[in-house]
Design a protein around this motif. Structure first.
Motif, mmCIF file in Angstrom:
data_model
loop_
_atom_site.group_PDB
_atom_site.id
_atom_site.type_symbol
_atom_site.label_atom_id
_atom_site.label_comp_id
_atom_site.label_asym_id
_atom_site.label_seq_id
_atom_site.Cartn_x
_atom_site.Cartn_y
_atom_site.Cartn_z
ATOM 1 N N MET A 1 -32.710 -32.159 -16.489
ATOM 2 C CA MET A 1 -32.764 -30.762 -16.060
ATOM 3 C C MET A 1 -31.681 -29.943 -16.738
ATOM 4 O O MET A 1 -31.905 -28.793 -17.131
ATOM 5 C CB MET A 1 -32.606 -30.706 -14.540
ATOM 6 C CG MET A 1 -33.007 -29.354 -13.954
ATOM 7 S SD MET A 1 -34.702 -28.928 -14.342
ATOM 8 C CE MET A 1 -34.581 -27.133 -14.372
ATOM 9 N N GLY A 2 -30.498 -30.515 -16.901
ATOM 10 C CA GLY A 2 -29.441 -29.806 -17.618
ATOM 11 C C GLY A 2 -29.837 -29.536 -19.060
ATOM 12 O O GLY A 2 -29.615 -28.440 -19.595
ATOM 13 N N GLU A 3 -30.433 -30.536 -19.703
ATOM 14 C CA GLU A 3 -30.889 -30.373 -21.085
ATOM 15 C C GLU A 3 -31.977 -29.302 -21.174
ATOM 16 O O GLU A 3 -31.990 -28.480 -22.086
ATOM 17 C CB GLU A 3 -31.423 -31.705 -21.601
ATOM 18 C CG GLU A 3 -31.878 -31.665 -23.049
ATOM 19 C CD GLU A 3 -32.417 -33.011 -23.510
ATOM 20 O OE1 GLU A 3 -32.079 -33.427 -24.626
ATOM 21 O OE2 GLU A 3 -33.169 -33.639 -22.736
ATOM 22 N N ALA A 4 -32.876 -29.284 -20.190
ATOM 23 C CA ALA A 4 -33.945 -28.293 -20.175
ATOM 24 C C ALA A 4 -33.383 -26.882 -20.046
ATOM 25 O O ALA A 4 -33.838 -25.953 -20.726
ATOM 26 C CB ALA A 4 -34.911 -28.586 -19.025
ATOM 27 N N LEU A 5 -32.391 -26.695 -19.178
ATOM 28 C CA LEU A 5 -31.799 -25.373 -18.992
ATOM 29 C C LEU A 5 -31.119 -24.879 -20.269
ATOM 30 O O LEU A 5 -31.232 -23.703 -20.632
ATOM 31 C CB LEU A 5 -30.795 -25.399 -17.839
ATOM 32 C CG LEU A 5 -31.406 -25.419 -16.437
ATOM 33 C CD1 LEU A 5 -30.341 -25.688 -15.384
ATOM 34 C CD2 LEU A 5 -32.115 -24.094 -16.141
ATOM 35 N N VAL A 6 -30.421 -25.769 -20.951
ATOM 36 C CA VAL A 6 -29.781 -25.383 -22.213
ATOM 37 C C VAL A 6 -30.840 -24.991 -23.238
ATOM 38 O O VAL A 6 -30.723 -23.968 -23.933
ATOM 39 C CB VAL A 6 -28.898 -26.528 -22.751
ATOM 40 C CG1 VAL A 6 -28.424 -26.212 -24.164
ATOM 41 C CG2 VAL A 6 -27.699 -26.743 -21.830
ATOM 42 N N LEU B 1 -26.286 -13.967 -20.391
ATOM 43 C CA LEU B 1 -25.854 -14.366 -19.049
ATOM 44 C C LEU B 1 -26.395 -15.742 -18.694
ATOM 45 O O LEU B 1 -25.655 -16.612 -18.224
ATOM 46 C CB LEU B 1 -26.341 -13.333 -18.030
ATOM 47 C CG LEU B 1 -26.146 -13.673 -16.552
ATOM 48 C CD1 LEU B 1 -24.669 -13.795 -16.205
ATOM 49 C CD2 LEU B 1 -26.822 -12.622 -15.668
ATOM 50 N N TYR B 2 -27.673 -15.960 -18.944
ATOM 51 C CA TYR B 2 -28.281 -17.245 -18.583
ATOM 52 C C TYR B 2 -27.766 -18.389 -19.447
ATOM 53 O O TYR B 2 -27.624 -19.518 -18.971
ATOM 54 C CB TYR B 2 -29.799 -17.162 -18.690
ATOM 55 C CG TYR B 2 -30.431 -16.116 -17.798
ATOM 56 C CD1 TYR B 2 -29.860 -15.760 -16.571
ATOM 57 C CD2 TYR B 2 -31.600 -15.451 -18.178
ATOM 58 C CE1 TYR B 2 -30.422 -14.789 -15.763
ATOM 59 C CE2 TYR B 2 -32.182 -14.489 -17.367
ATOM 60 C CZ TYR B 2 -31.596 -14.158 -16.170
ATOM 61 O OH TYR B 2 -32.161 -13.197 -15.365
ATOM 62 N N ALA B 3 -27.488 -18.104 -20.717
ATOM 63 C CA ALA B 3 -26.969 -19.152 -21.605
ATOM 64 C C ALA B 3 -25.612 -19.636 -21.117
ATOM 65 O O ALA B 3 -25.328 -20.847 -21.093
ATOM 66 C CB ALA B 3 -26.879 -18.635 -23.037
ATOM 67 N N ARG B 4 -24.748 -18.694 -20.718
ATOM 68 C CA ARG B 4 -23.438 -19.087 -20.197
ATOM 69 C C ARG B 4 -23.568 -19.786 -18.848
ATOM 70 O O ARG B 4 -22.854 -20.746 -18.550
ATOM 71 C CB ARG B 4 -22.540 -17.852 -20.074
ATOM 72 C CG ARG B 4 -22.064 -17.322 -21.419
ATOM 73 C CD ARG B 4 -21.105 -16.155 -21.296
ATOM 74 N NE ARG B 4 -21.771 -14.901 -20.998
ATOM 75 C CZ ARG B 4 -21.702 -14.267 -19.844
ATOM 76 N NH1 ARG B 4 -20.996 -14.769 -18.839
ATOM 77 N NH2 ARG B 4 -22.340 -13.129 -19.663
ATOM 78 N N THR B 5 -24.510 -19.320 -18.050
ATOM 79 C CA THR B 5 -24.738 -19.938 -16.748
ATOM 80 C C THR B 5 -25.198 -21.379 -16.893
ATOM 81 O O THR B 5 -24.781 -22.260 -16.127
ATOM 82 C CB THR B 5 -25.784 -19.131 -15.960
ATOM 83 O OG1 THR B 5 -25.297 -17.797 -15.767
ATOM 84 C CG2 THR B 5 -26.053 -19.754 -14.607
ATOM 85 N N ALA B 6 -26.058 -21.654 -17.870
ATOM 86 C CA ALA B 6 -26.540 -23.017 -18.090
ATOM 87 C C ALA B 6 -25.393 -23.955 -18.433
ATOM 88 O O ALA B 6 -25.384 -25.122 -18.017
ATOM 89 C CB ALA B 6 -27.587 -23.030 -19.206
ATOM 90 N N LEU B 7 -24.416 -23.462 -19.188
ATOM 91 C CA LEU B 7 -23.255 -24.291 -19.517
ATOM 92 C C LEU B 7 -22.431 -24.592 -18.264
ATOM 93 O O LEU B 7 -21.913 -25.701 -18.100
ATOM 94 C CB LEU B 7 -22.389 -23.586 -20.566
ATOM 95 C CG LEU B 7 -23.046 -23.370 -21.934
ATOM 96 C CD1 LEU B 7 -22.090 -22.641 -22.862
ATOM 97 C CD2 LEU B 7 -23.470 -24.698 -22.547
ATOM 98 N N PHE B 8 -22.336 -23.621 -17.378
ATOM 99 C CA PHE B 8 -21.633 -23.856 -16.115
ATOM 100 C C PHE B 8 -22.331 -24.942 -15.302
ATOM 101 O O PHE B 8 -21.689 -25.843 -14.752
ATOM 102 C CB PHE B 8 -21.558 -22.558 -15.303
ATOM 103 C CG PHE B 8 -21.218 -22.773 -13.860
ATOM 104 C CD1 PHE B 8 -19.922 -23.047 -13.469
ATOM 105 C CD2 PHE B 8 -22.208 -22.728 -12.884
ATOM 106 C CE1 PHE B 8 -19.607 -23.259 -12.135
ATOM 107 C CE2 PHE B 8 -21.905 -22.937 -11.552
ATOM 108 C CZ PHE B 8 -20.606 -23.206 -11.177
ATOM 109 N N VAL B 9 -23.654 -24.868 -15.251
ATOM 110 C CA VAL B 9 -24.432 -25.833 -14.477
ATOM 111 C C VAL B 9 -24.208 -27.257 -14.985
ATOM 112 O O VAL B 9 -24.215 -28.216 -14.209
ATOM 113 C CB VAL B 9 -25.930 -25.459 -14.512
ATOM 114 C CG1 VAL B 9 -26.792 -26.596 -13.982
ATOM 115 C CG2 VAL B 9 -26.169 -24.194 -13.691
#
Length: 373
Positions: free
Chosen positions: A313-318, A341-349
């Motif tokens: 799921m982390g890989e999918a979000l990135v 915003l979403y790209a930075r958020t995915a890194l946080f996740v």
């Protein structure tokens, strides 16, 4: 069924699911009308006190509390949907709320078990106070932790909390401290006072969540404010189980990005249609695995599969957030764009709630990808 037809079916199921509980339905309306349109502003300037009042009015600050505290007492399924809805609209706001919500759940469980709770806990259960969570540093014991020292009428907590979200909005923290002599984790409600001070973290992601580093300097905690005392080994086992699952906010963020991919470019719409079944399957698998572990009482039940789902799921979000940046072209690297915003958020996740085993699973997966090339 074609990929596009399957994607439509999945979206229809999601809409039906949102309508299964009145609180989820009202939260969805609020998220679409208020949180989503202001998500970029919230990321820049921070979650506001007014937003917390709105959450209180919507009964989102005590959705896990029983009816006697005017709570919604939602079930596990509806709780997941709330996390998906709020995270998909504004992850900064979700993070502040997500630190508070489990505290209410723990207090509700303690109350149901017959524990006599202090007045401050009753205010929390009624949705009148926002709490912060200061519990993750137990993972780093003995290198870094909040120390609990026994006193005649309670405890003294000292140390620095690595992360506290909602700082300046919350008036009380739930702190997990370790008494080293007995290797016991003491979890208690700690009102914020002059002995509880913060310092900036200057985060590059979720900067609007008001997340800061917080130091407790010899803070006295009355025995009445203690919620639980458990062996360190038991605490870590439960914490590891929670951290090893793909969580609802992952799927809420993914659904939001997929929706924007559908609108960004003809080719990105095709991409979204291809990815929706994959995200839906990961969601189904992750929830089923988490529920199975809970029902068996074995925190490590099918742990390799659960870790694999979280890594995937982390890989999918990135991948999906990078795709949105590409689809938006030059606009996608402007700060005032949801793709950024979403790209930075995915890194946080990727690093949020990360344990050593989660990190090893993530890095091993990346190494395996390179070996297979």
């Amino acid at each position: 069924m074609t990929v596009s037809e399957l994607a439509t079916h999945v979206r229809a199921q999601a809409v039906t699911a949102v309508n299964t509980h009145p609180l989820v339905a009202s939260a969805k309306q609020y998220a679409d009308a208020v949180l989503l349109p202001t998500a970029l502003e919230t990321d820049r300037h921070g979650v506001t006190p007014e937003r917390i009042v709105e959450f209180s009015d919507l009964h989102l600050l005590n959705h896990l509390a029983p009816a006697e505290f005017d709570g919604a007492h939602v079930d596990r399924h509806s709780d997941r949907l709330l996390h998906e809805v709020l995270a998909g609209a504004c992850l900064n706001t979700w993070l502040v709320w997500a630190q508070h919500a489990p505290v209410v759940g723990r207090l509700a469980d303690a109350h149901a078990a017959g524990t006599e709770l202090p007045p401050i806990a009753h205010q929390i259960l009624r949705g009148r106070l926002l709490t912060g969570a200061a519990i993750s540093d137990v993972r780093r014991y003995p290198d870094h932790f909040i120390a609990a020292t026994r006193e005649s009428a309670g405890w003294t907590f000292s140390g620095t909390v690595s992360w506290v979200s909602g700082w300046g909005l919350n008036t009380v923290l739930m702190v997990a401290a370790v008494e080293s002599s007995t290797r016991t984790v003491v979890t208690a409600l700690v009102p914020i006072n002059e002995r509880v001070q913060s310092s900036d973290l200057e985060l590059s992601a979720v900067a609007g969540s008001r997340t800061e580093r917080v130091t407790l300097s010899e803070v006295f905690v009355p025995e009445a404010h203690v919620i639980s005392r458990v062996p360190l080994s038991k605490y870590r086992t439960t914490d590891f189980s929670t951290a090893s699952d793909a969580r609802p906010h992952h799927f809420g963020l993914a659904d939001r990005v997929l929706g924007e991919l559908e609108q960004a470019h003809p080719t990105s719409r095709e991409l979204a249609d291809l990815w929706r079944p994959r995200i839906a399957q990961l969601r189904t698998d992750a929830y089923a695995l988490s529920d199975a572990a809970k029902s068996t009482g074995n925190e490590r039940h099918r742990i390799d599969e659960r870790l694999a789902a979280k890594v995937a799921m982390g890989e999918a979000l990135v991948t999906l957030t990078h795709a949105l940046v590409i689809a938006r072209a030059g606009r996608g690297i402007v700060r005032d764009n949801t793709a950024q915003l979403y790209a930075r958020t995915a890194l946080f996740v990727l690093v949020q709630g990360q344990t050593a085993e989660v990190r090893d699973a993530q890095l091993s997966h990346l190494a395996q990808i390179r070996k297979n090339q």
